[in-house]
Enzyme design. Structure first.
Site, mmCIF file in Angstrom:
data_model
loop_
_atom_site.group_PDB
_atom_site.id
_atom_site.type_symbol
_atom_site.label_atom_id
_atom_site.label_comp_id
_atom_site.label_asym_id
_atom_site.label_seq_id
_atom_site.Cartn_x
_atom_site.Cartn_y
_atom_site.Cartn_z
ATOM 1 N N ASP A 32 2.987 -3.328 10.246
ATOM 2 C CA ASP A 32 2.525 -3.018 11.599
ATOM 3 C C ASP A 32 1.584 -4.102 12.094
ATOM 4 O O ASP A 32 1.704 -4.587 13.223
ATOM 5 C CB ASP A 32 1.781 -1.676 11.618
ATOM 6 C CG ASP A 32 2.679 -0.481 11.403
ATOM 7 O OD1 ASP A 32 2.806 0.348 12.315
ATOM 8 O OD2 ASP A 32 3.249 -0.359 10.300
ATOM 9 N N TYR A 79 -4.655 11.653 6.903
ATOM 10 C CA TYR A 79 -3.382 11.089 6.455
ATOM 11 C C TYR A 79 -3.129 11.615 5.055
ATOM 12 O O TYR A 79 -4.064 11.755 4.251
ATOM 13 C CB TYR A 79 -3.409 9.559 6.477
ATOM 14 C CG TYR A 79 -2.043 8.959 6.271
ATOM 15 C CD1 TYR A 79 -1.083 9.047 7.282
ATOM 16 C CD2 TYR A 79 -1.694 8.346 5.071
ATOM 17 C CE1 TYR A 79 0.195 8.526 7.097
ATOM 18 C CE2 TYR A 79 -0.430 7.817 4.890
ATOM 19 C CZ TYR A 79 0.512 7.919 5.900
ATOM 20 O OH TYR A 79 1.777 7.409 5.709
ATOM 21 N N ASP A 172 11.381 4.522 5.768
ATOM 22 C CA ASP A 172 11.047 5.513 4.747
ATOM 23 C C ASP A 172 12.174 6.444 4.309
ATOM 24 O O ASP A 172 12.493 6.527 3.135
ATOM 25 C CB ASP A 172 9.884 6.377 5.225
ATOM 26 C CG ASP A 172 8.643 5.566 5.551
ATOM 27 O OD1 ASP A 172 8.726 4.328 5.572
ATOM 28 O OD2 ASP A 172 7.588 6.161 5.795
ATOM 29 N N TYR A 364 13.584 10.446 12.171
ATOM 30 C CA TYR A 364 12.910 9.223 11.728
ATOM 31 C C TYR A 364 13.886 8.059 11.623
ATOM 32 O O TYR A 364 14.432 7.614 12.625
ATOM 33 C CB TYR A 364 12.176 9.516 10.417
ATOM 34 C CG TYR A 364 10.864 8.786 10.253
ATOM 35 C CD1 TYR A 364 9.976 8.666 11.314
ATOM 36 C CD2 TYR A 364 10.508 8.215 9.043
ATOM 37 C CE1 TYR A 364 8.765 7.992 11.160
ATOM 38 C CE2 TYR A 364 9.305 7.548 8.873
ATOM 39 C CZ TYR A 364 8.443 7.429 9.935
ATOM 40 O OH TYR A 364 7.259 6.769 9.786
ATOM 41 N N GLU A 408 6.877 5.620 19.077
ATOM 42 C CA GLU A 408 7.210 5.071 17.766
ATOM 43 C C GLU A 408 8.705 4.766 17.680
ATOM 44 O O GLU A 408 9.112 3.717 17.187
ATOM 45 C CB GLU A 408 6.807 6.082 16.699
ATOM 46 C CG GLU A 408 6.873 5.589 15.284
ATOM 47 C CD GLU A 408 6.338 6.615 14.298
ATOM 48 O OE1 GLU A 408 6.279 6.279 13.102
ATOM 49 O OE2 GLU A 408 5.993 7.747 14.696
ATOM 50 N N GLN A 423 2.115 3.840 20.133
ATOM 51 C CA GLN A 423 2.261 3.125 18.867
ATOM 52 C C GLN A 423 1.931 1.648 19.087
ATOM 53 O O GLN A 423 2.497 0.981 19.940
ATOM 54 C CB GLN A 423 3.696 3.289 18.363
ATOM 55 C CG GLN A 423 3.893 2.958 16.913
ATOM 56 C CD GLN A 423 3.436 4.057 15.981
ATOM 57 O OE1 GLN A 423 3.134 5.157 16.429
ATOM 58 N NE2 GLN A 423 3.366 3.755 14.701
#
Length: 438
Positions: A32, A79, A172, A364, A408, A423
């Site tokens: 990122d 998180y 992921d 995702y 995102e 994002q």
């Protein structure tokens, strides 16, 4: 749009580094930050430099750049796996001495691409000398990072990067990993909460509970190995050659070679970088599957390729050299199986082919469109001289962001923004796309 994107980065600025998103991602993520630095270069050279510098400060003595550098001011439990869970410095001597605690995984090596970009954007401005000074300081650390990937993550000398966890791929829960994960037998896990589910409209937008169980079990295995590379290679249940990571590394080695030329690095360094590039290209070529017409990841534990149609299969295009398969890859990229699918809201690359059985438009990395991946393909097409195709990809990417904001990721058929809002890396690649035309 440029001003709105800049405002997203300003709001997410933590004073020298940028959180990935306001709520769901309160820390500094490795790839990122590299994308964020690309965008910041269009706003403030020195701030772009600090973005990468603070990340590199978390580098381990092995050369590894960890995938998370933690924000000490983030609320507890914000998180799922915080620094106390990774316990990197207490389990590995290689992690000692970093100013902020880190995770123990890594992510794709976009960093040299970002560092070179900062310098190139600064050329002819008052910040050019500062950018060149930054290259001199960052170069040894970037070289150590690439050497780590070329050695510890590729002891076979295949030119392909081995990942220990799907999180290292950056994609992921992609169906790329389904078969390899199915062979991971999960033991007893402590109960855990999923803070990420509080930031999406529906659970299907995030990895499933079954996937998370395997993710966390793999982390526990790495901790039991005390993050020792040789131990992991010998016994870890998830060991995969990642073609997308490997292609990004080839492109990053190209950038690192240019940095070496600019700062007049030793000839031996430049020769080593050139060897890594050639080895990486050969490795990608060996992973090409004639039946699917794509480059496939390889499961080292089963000894089998992972046969699924995702954007990772176009890895040779991202590496900067499609080789003998360049034209075939482009035809498939623009076919009904990907960008040419007639149901897409915009002709942008879905993360998984809509014709793939495991495609899911909201889940995702299992179907949605990711703006950062669009940026990677846009950059690659431009470097390959595919100016018209690159311009079309850029135009449709900006249309999507204009309609849906800096989300995102996006539902490929409706264009609905999904995942986390505001994002940072989405805003960053928008800044670069806009500024490039100007």
């Amino acid at each position: 749009m440029f001003e709105r994107a800049a405002e997203v980065l300003r709001r997410n600025d933590m004073g020298g580094w940028t959180r990935a998103a306001p709520h769901l991602y309160p820390h500094q993520w490795s790839w990122d930050s590299a994308f964020i630095a690309v965008g910041l270069a269009r706003l403030d050279t020195r701030r772009a430099i600090s973005e990468l510098t603070t990340l590199l400060d978390g580098q381990w003595t092995t050369g590894k750049i960890p995938h998370i550098v933690f924000n000490p001011e983030a609320p507890p439990g914000s998180y799922l796996l915080g620094p106390e869970h990774w316990a990197s410095a207490s389990l590995s001597r290689s992690a000692l001495g970093t100013p902020r605690p880190t995770s123990a995984l890594c992510q794709p090596a976009v960093h040299a691409i970002a560092a070179l970009h900062i310098y190139e954007v600064s050329c002819g401005t008052a910040d050019e000398e500062a950018a060149r000074s930054f290259l001199l300081q960052a170069y040894p650390r970037l070289l150590a990072w690439h050497r780590y990937l070329a050695t510890w993550r590729d002891p076979e000398g295949s030119g392909l990067v081995t990942i220990y966890h799907p999180w290292e791929s950056g994609t992921d829960n992609s169906p790329r990993w389904d078969a390899a994960l199915a062979n991971v037998k999960v033991g007893e896990l402590s109960p855990y909460a999923r803070p990420d589910l509080g930031f999406v409209d529906e659970p299907s937008e995030r990895p499933s509970s079954e996937e998370y169980d395997r993710f966390l079990w793999l982390v526990e295995g790495l901790k039991r190995a005390r993050y020792d590379e040789a131990t992991i290679y010998g016994s870890h249940p998830f060991l995969v050659k990642d073609v997308l990571f490997s292609a990004i590394l080839v492109a990053a080695n190209g950038a690192l070679g240019e940095i070496a030329r600019i700062i007049e690095a030793p000839d031996g360094d430049r020769e080593a970088i050139g060897c890594w590039i050639e080895r990486g290209r050969r490795g990608l070529d060996a992973c090409y599957n004639e039946v699917l017409g794509l480059c496939l990841d390889h499961d080292l534990r089963s000894g089998e390729p992972l046969q699924v149609r995702t954007i990772a299969g176009f890895a040779p295009l991202i590496s900067g050299d499609g080789g003998p398969h360049h034209e075939g890859l482009l035809r498939l990229f623009y076919s009904q199986a990907f960008v040419g699918h007639d149901r897409l809201r915009w002709p942008l690359p879905p993360s998984t082919s809509p014709e793939e059985a495991r495609f899911h438009p909201r889940a995702y990395w299992r179907g949605p469109v990711w703006p950062v991946m669009g940026w990677l393909f846009w950059r690659s097409l431009r470097l390959a001289g595919e100016e018209e195709r690159a311009a079309e990809l850029r135009r449709h990417s900006l249309e999507q962001l204009s309609a849906g904001g800096f989300a995102e990721y996006f539902e490929p058929f409706t264009g609905e923004p999904l995942g986390s809002d505001d994002q940072s890396w989405t805003a960053a690649v928008a800044l670069d796309c806009i500024a490039t035309e100007a």
